[in-house]
Write a protein that holds these residues in place. Structure first.
Motif, mmCIF file in Angstrom:
data_model
loop_
_atom_site.group_PDB
_atom_site.id
_atom_site.type_symbol
_atom_site.label_atom_id
_atom_site.label_comp_id
_atom_site.label_asym_id
_atom_site.label_seq_id
_atom_site.Cartn_x
_atom_site.Cartn_y
_atom_site.Cartn_z
ATOM 1 N N LEU A 8 28.937 26.311 20.545
ATOM 2 C CA LEU A 8 28.509 24.931 20.763
ATOM 3 C C LEU A 8 27.339 24.631 19.832
ATOM 4 C CD1 LEU A 8 28.667 22.276 22.334
ATOM 5 C CD2 LEU A 8 27.107 23.275 24.037
ATOM 6 N N PHE A 9 27.506 23.601 19.017
ATOM 7 C CA PHE A 9 26.472 23.202 18.054
ATOM 8 C C PHE A 9 25.989 21.802 18.408
ATOM 9 C CE2 PHE A 9 25.747 21.868 13.348
ATOM 10 C CZ PHE A 9 24.375 22.003 13.510
ATOM 11 N N LYS A 34 35.941 28.856 17.573
ATOM 12 C CA LYS A 34 36.011 27.396 17.636
ATOM 13 C C LYS A 34 34.583 26.853 17.666
ATOM 14 C CE LYS A 34 37.297 23.607 20.749
ATOM 15 N NZ LYS A 34 37.965 23.233 22.021
ATOM 16 N N VAL A 35 34.358 25.709 17.026
ATOM 17 C CA VAL A 35 33.043 25.071 17.039
ATOM 18 C C VAL A 35 33.160 23.681 17.649
ATOM 19 C CG1 VAL A 35 31.138 24.163 15.646
ATOM 20 C CG2 VAL A 35 32.201 26.337 15.032
ATOM 21 N N THR A 36 32.281 23.388 18.585
ATOM 22 C CA THR A 36 32.198 22.034 19.136
ATOM 23 C C THR A 36 30.878 21.408 18.715
ATOM 24 O OG1 THR A 36 33.568 22.533 21.076
ATOM 25 C CG2 THR A 36 32.094 20.632 21.228
ATOM 26 N N LEU A 37 30.968 20.275 18.008
ATOM 27 C CA LEU A 37 29.787 19.498 17.668
ATOM 28 C C LEU A 37 29.538 18.536 18.825
ATOM 29 C CD1 LEU A 37 30.596 18.544 13.955
ATOM 30 C CD2 LEU A 37 29.454 20.581 14.800
ATOM 31 N N LEU A 38 28.376 18.633 19.424
ATOM 32 C CA LEU A 38 28.046 17.795 20.579
ATOM 33 C C LEU A 38 26.838 16.926 20.258
ATOM 34 C CD1 LEU A 38 28.329 17.007 23.599
ATOM 35 C CD2 LEU A 38 26.838 18.955 24.134
ATOM 36 N N ALA A 65 30.097 4.277 20.264
ATOM 37 C CA ALA A 65 31.117 4.178 19.216
ATOM 38 C C ALA A 65 30.524 4.481 17.843
ATOM 39 C CB ALA A 65 31.747 2.789 19.235
ATOM 40 N N THR A 66 29.317 3.974 17.610
ATOM 41 C CA THR A 66 28.634 4.245 16.340
ATOM 42 C C THR A 66 28.359 5.737 16.182
ATOM 43 O OG1 THR A 66 27.580 2.072 16.353
ATOM 44 C CG2 THR A 66 26.584 3.746 14.956
ATOM 45 N N ALA A 67 27.914 6.375 17.284
ATOM 46 C CA ALA A 67 27.630 7.806 17.247
ATOM 47 C C ALA A 67 28.902 8.613 16.977
ATOM 48 C CB ALA A 67 26.995 8.244 18.559
ATOM 49 N N LYS A 68 30.019 8.178 17.587
ATOM 50 C CA LYS A 68 31.291 8.883 17.369
ATOM 51 C C LYS A 68 31.730 8.776 15.915
ATOM 52 C CE LYS A 68 33.172 8.549 22.058
ATOM 53 N NZ LYS A 68 34.222 7.941 22.930
ATOM 54 N N ALA A 69 31.564 7.587 15.344
ATOM 55 C CA ALA A 69 31.933 7.394 13.936
ATOM 56 C C ALA A 69 31.066 8.253 13.028
ATOM 57 C CB ALA A 69 31.789 5.914 13.565
ATOM 58 N N ARG A 70 29.778 8.318 13.353
ATOM 59 C CA ARG A 70 28.858 9.145 12.559
ATOM 60 C C ARG A 70 29.210 10.613 12.678
ATOM 61 N NH1 ARG A 70 26.796 12.283 10.176
ATOM 62 N NH2 ARG A 70 24.638 12.569 9.453
ATOM 63 N N LEU A 71 29.572 11.054 13.869
ATOM 64 C CA LEU A 71 29.897 12.460 14.083
ATOM 65 C C LEU A 71 31.205 12.843 13.384
ATOM 66 C CD1 LEU A 71 28.516 14.772 15.601
ATOM 67 C CD2 LEU A 71 30.069 14.362 17.523
ATOM 68 N N GLU A 72 32.148 11.897 13.311
ATOM 69 C CA GLU A 72 33.413 12.163 12.627
ATOM 70 C C GLU A 72 33.189 12.427 11.145
ATOM 71 O OE1 GLU A 72 36.491 12.663 13.600
ATOM 72 O OE2 GLU A 72 35.896 12.504 15.710
ATOM 73 N N ARG A 73 32.120 11.840 10.601
ATOM 74 C CA ARG A 73 31.809 12.060 9.179
ATOM 75 C C ARG A 73 31.010 13.338 8.958
ATOM 76 N NH1 ARG A 73 30.407 6.546 9.704
ATOM 77 N NH2 ARG A 73 28.176 7.054 9.488
ATOM 78 N N PRO A 79 38.062 26.207 10.674
ATOM 79 C CA PRO A 79 39.434 25.805 10.999
ATOM 80 C C PRO A 79 39.571 25.030 12.301
ATOM 81 C CG PRO A 79 39.342 28.116 10.303
ATOM 82 C CD PRO A 79 37.930 27.661 10.521
ATOM 83 N N ASP A 80 38.806 25.420 13.319
ATOM 84 C CA ASP A 80 38.950 24.827 14.649
ATOM 85 C C ASP A 80 37.646 24.160 15.060
ATOM 86 O OD1 ASP A 80 39.730 24.113 17.160
ATOM 87 O OD2 ASP A 80 40.127 26.144 17.895
ATOM 88 N N VAL A 81 37.620 22.833 15.015
ATOM 89 C CA VAL A 81 36.384 22.103 15.330
ATOM 90 C C VAL A 81 36.698 20.909 16.222
ATOM 91 C CG1 VAL A 81 36.565 20.749 13.203
ATOM 92 C CG2 VAL A 81 34.360 20.926 14.368
ATOM 93 N N ALA A 82 35.839 20.677 17.199
ATOM 94 C CA ALA A 82 35.950 19.514 18.082
ATOM 95 C C ALA A 82 34.650 18.731 17.997
ATOM 96 C CB ALA A 82 36.227 19.959 19.516
ATOM 97 N N ARG A 83 34.741 17.431 18.234
ATOM 98 C CA ARG A 83 33.559 16.556 18.187
ATOM 99 C C ARG A 83 33.479 15.786 19.499
ATOM 100 N NH1 ARG A 83 35.594 17.044 13.119
ATOM 101 N NH2 ARG A 83 34.109 17.331 11.403
ATOM 102 N N VAL A 84 32.329 15.878 20.146
ATOM 103 C CA VAL A 84 32.151 15.260 21.458
ATOM 104 C C VAL A 84 30.858 14.450 21.464
ATOM 105 C CG1 VAL A 84 31.856 15.672 23.933
ATOM 106 C CG2 VAL A 84 33.375 17.154 22.597
ATOM 107 N N VAL A 85 30.923 13.241 22.007
ATOM 108 C CA VAL A 85 29.736 12.397 22.156
ATOM 109 C C VAL A 85 29.535 12.115 23.637
ATOM 110 C CG1 VAL A 85 28.699 10.140 21.698
ATOM 111 C CG2 VAL A 85 29.947 11.334 19.893
ATOM 112 N N GLY A 86 28.317 12.345 24.114
ATOM 113 C CA GLY A 86 27.986 12.062 25.497
ATOM 114 C C GLY A 86 26.831 11.079 25.571
ATOM 115 N N VAL A 87 26.558 10.610 26.771
ATOM 116 C CA VAL A 87 25.442 9.700 26.991
ATOM 117 C C VAL A 87 24.611 10.249 28.141
ATOM 118 C CG1 VAL A 87 24.742 7.370 27.637
ATOM 119 C CG2 VAL A 87 26.787 7.699 26.226
ATOM 120 N N GLY A 88 23.308 10.404 27.914
ATOM 121 C CA GLY A 88 22.454 10.916 28.977
ATOM 122 C C GLY A 88 21.340 11.779 28.445
ATOM 123 N N ASP A 89 21.011 12.813 29.206
ATOM 124 C CA ASP A 89 19.956 13.745 28.815
ATOM 125 C C ASP A 89 20.551 14.849 27.947
ATOM 126 O OD1 ASP A 89 18.553 16.609 29.842
ATOM 127 O OD2 ASP A 89 17.173 15.013 29.273
#
Length: 285
Positions: A8-9, A34-38, A65-73, A79-89
């Motif tokens: 988890l990164f 696998k790497v997850t960008l959070l 939505a802006t954060a998700k677009a930024r994270l996609e870039r 080889p195996d990467v996931a991108r997740v955006v949350g809201v909170g602490d």
């Protein structure tokens, strides 16, 4: 720590986070993980109510939505990467995600701000270290991160306490060092009474104490099935580990995160200090 399958990164879009990416990439490719960008969108508390008591309108979906677009870039060459955006602490988000998604390793830079930055790890890193149940890698807590972060590891330093728990820590550190074909050494700090300066740790008593500690570390090594070079010195743990890391040119410090008392949770005072003072990244389990 025998293998890392899911890293988890946490990405906060800062320069320190950017500088950490090459290291995350290196570890992920080494362990085929696998790497997850959070990224967590933290809504300022002032957004929930203005000075006049009326709520301030914040378009959270648009921010997300802006954060998700930024994270996609945000490119990361694995080889195996996931991108997740949350809201909170952010700290809560990191700990919750790691617990629910079988994360084996959290990799994150330290922060801390202002004139006392060298005394602070940053609230998110401190909370994650306190509550995470998996190993946590933290970057060197220095003012400026080099443009090209070190990825190759040639020297590993394992900071051990006296006790049976250090047996498994040494074995895990040995497995990791072998992954990089790196040299592994041990360091143990003989505790100093916090009310006395380290310079007073002298004389026959301290010599006997250090001698006894060497014998106990030797027994721990025997139980772990190792015969590694070890440095045993009197002083504050963070200072002894720092000096050993400098002496041996360590690229990584491995340490444990013991429990002071179940009632108070996993309190990590020595770990915090070691990370704060270490000249290189620290992997704490």
């Amino acid at each position: 720590m025998k293998n890392f399958n899911h890293i988890l990164f946490p990405v906060d879009l800062s320069a320190r986070s950017e500088a950490t990416r090459p290291v995350v990439t290196f570890w992920a490719r080494l362990f085929n993980a696998k790497v997850t960008l959070l990224h967590t969108v933290q809504i300022p508390i002032t957004s929930y109510g203005g000075a006049d008591g009326y709520p301030v309108i914040v378009d959270i979906p648009a921010i997300e939505a802006t954060a998700k677009a930024r994270l996609e870039r945000d490119e990361i060459d694995v080889p195996d990467v996931a991108r997740v955006v949350g809201v909170g602490d952010p700290a809560f988000d990191i700990i919750e995600y790691a617990g629910k998604k079988d994360v084996d390793l959290i990799m994150m830079p330290t922060h801390g701000y202002g004139k006392f930055r060298s005394l602070l790890l940053g609230s998110v890193a401190a909370k994650v270290l306190h509550d995470a149940h998996c190993p946590v890698w933290t970057s060197a807590h220095i003012e400026e991160i080099p443009v090209e972060a070190r990825t190759e590891i040639h020297n590993v330093l394992c900071a051990v306490e006296l006790g049976a728990e250090s047996v498994e820590l040494i074995r895990s550190a040995k497995d990791l060092a072998q992954s990089w074909q790196a040299t592994l050494r041990l360091v143990h700090a003989v505790p100093v009474d916090e009310t006395r300066p380290e310079k007073y740790l002298e004389g026959d008593f301290s010599v006997a104490l250090i001698k006894r500690s060497r014998e106990e570390v030797a027994q721990i090594q025997k139980d772990a099935g190792t015969d590694l070079e070890v440095m045993v010195e009197g002083g504050r743990a963070s200072h002894v580990v720092r000096d050993a890391a400098v002496k041996f040119g360590a690229d990584l410090v491995v340490t444990g995160r013991g429990k002071l008392h179940e009632t108070f949770g996993r309190l990590r005072t020595n770990t915090y200090a070691i990370i704060r003072d270490s000249p290189c990244p620290v992997l704490s389990a």
